[in-house]
Enzyme design. Structure first.
Site, mmCIF file in Angstrom:
data_model
loop_
_atom_site.group_PDB
_atom_site.id
_atom_site.type_symbol
_atom_site.label_atom_id
_atom_site.label_comp_id
_atom_site.label_asym_id
_atom_site.label_seq_id
_atom_site.Cartn_x
_atom_site.Cartn_y
_atom_site.Cartn_z
ATOM 1 N N GLU A 115 2.823 7.310 15.163
ATOM 2 C CA GLU A 115 3.168 7.094 13.754
ATOM 3 C C GLU A 115 2.932 5.628 13.390
ATOM 4 O O GLU A 115 3.153 4.730 14.197
ATOM 5 C CB GLU A 115 4.632 7.463 13.520
ATOM 6 C CG GLU A 115 5.060 7.384 12.064
ATOM 7 C CD GLU A 115 6.533 7.725 11.856
ATOM 8 O OE1 GLU A 115 6.873 8.201 10.768
ATOM 9 O OE2 GLU A 115 7.343 7.521 12.796
ATOM 10 N N CYS A 128 7.967 12.194 14.052
ATOM 11 C CA CYS A 128 9.163 11.375 14.274
ATOM 12 C C CYS A 128 10.479 12.068 13.909
ATOM 13 O O CYS A 128 10.954 12.926 14.635
ATOM 14 C CB CYS A 128 9.003 10.050 13.532
ATOM 15 S SG CYS A 128 10.076 8.717 14.140
ATOM 16 N N LYS A 132 4.584 14.146 6.201
ATOM 17 C CA LYS A 132 5.906 14.158 6.844
ATOM 18 C C LYS A 132 6.985 14.661 5.877
ATOM 19 O O LYS A 132 7.141 14.143 4.777
ATOM 20 C CB LYS A 132 6.248 12.757 7.340
ATOM 21 C CG LYS A 132 7.562 12.640 8.083
ATOM 22 C CD LYS A 132 7.776 11.192 8.531
ATOM 23 C CE LYS A 132 9.094 11.001 9.257
ATOM 24 N NZ LYS A 132 9.305 9.579 9.621
#
Length: 265
Positions: free
Chosen positions: A41, A154, A114
């Protein structure tokens, strides 16, 4: 079997520096025989402020970062999952934190924005991604030559319902920039849980070290098998983690413990 690789970086605020590092590490992974490579990321830039994300945001389909990923995938004849980069968002003053996938011909074949935006606050540190990032709303998988791959990023790791929504995957990827504080207690256990409950390989590429901005990320780029065993890990610093996906082992686990078939909800 298929060989995969995850790259660990300690990204700076300078895109050109990070591209140079990513190129070197991707070439190293390809040289070790990797068919699929995962970047972490925020690999193109970890800056001092949210405003830098706006400055670096690219329009989907064009830009220095996207051109580099397409070129390096084609040159090395690998599938490349480009961690995340900032893309222009429909919301003013915000960006999308997006993971782009390129096939061995350098063609973009998937994009995941995301969904879950990180928020964490203590007396020492505070993060609120929603201030500068627009959350995505679509679950994304893609078909690689060896099977289905689920895309997550994440903080998504804390939401198991996302991974259930993938369906049966051969591989789940998690590019991340976990904080040192949360990573040291939660990173590995959450990744192993996602592998065990979904009976899939999990490949996680991390930011790992002390950044020039002063931020410290946890690292521990890792490959975990469908039984929850750690196959390879890099605790900190730049580097490449490689390993093989054994599909006979994957099939045997699902045959001997058919938990996915026993689901009721």
């Amino acid at each position: 079997m298929t060989k995969v690789a995850a790259i660990q970086m300690v990204s700076t605020p300078v895109i050109e520096e990070n591209i140079k590092t990513a190129r070197r590490l991707i070439d190293e992974a390809a040289g070790k025989g990797a068919d699929l490579v995962l970047l972490p990321e925020y690999w193109p830039s970890i800056g001092h402020s949210d405003s830098e994300r706006l400055q670096h945001a690219e329009v989907f389909g064009s830009g220095l970062i996207q051109d580099f990923m397409a070129e390096v995938a084609q040159k090395n004849k690998i599938w490349l999952i480009g961690g995340t980069l900032s893309l222009v968002s429909p919301e003013p003053e915000k960006v999308l934190n997006s993971s782009l996938v390129y096939d061995a011909n350098g063609k973009n074949v998937a994009r995941y924005d995301k969904i879950h935006l990180f928020g964490f606050s203590t007396e020492r540190e505070s993060y609120d991604e929603s201030l500068a990032i627009s959350g995505g709303d679509e679950v994304v998988t893609f078909d690689a030559p060896f099977g289905k791959v689920g895309l997550s990023v994440c903080y998504d790791l804390r939401f198991p319902e996302l991974y259930r929504a993938f369906g049966e995957c051969a591989l789940i990827v998690v590019p991340a920039a976990f904080t040192y504080t949360t990573g040291k207690v939660h990173w590995e256990i959450l990744l192993r849980a996602r592998a065990i409950e979904n009976q899939a390989y999990v490949l996680a590429a991390a930011q790992g070290g002390r950044h020039v901005t002063g931020r410290r990320t946890w690292g521990h780029t890792i490959l975990i098998d469908p039984w929850g065993e750690v196959k390879a890990v890099l605790p900190e610093g730049e580097g490449v983690v490689t390993g093989e996906l054994d599909f006979d082992w994957l099939a045997l686990i699902r045959e001997k413990l058919p938990a996915l078939k026993h689901r009721k909800l």
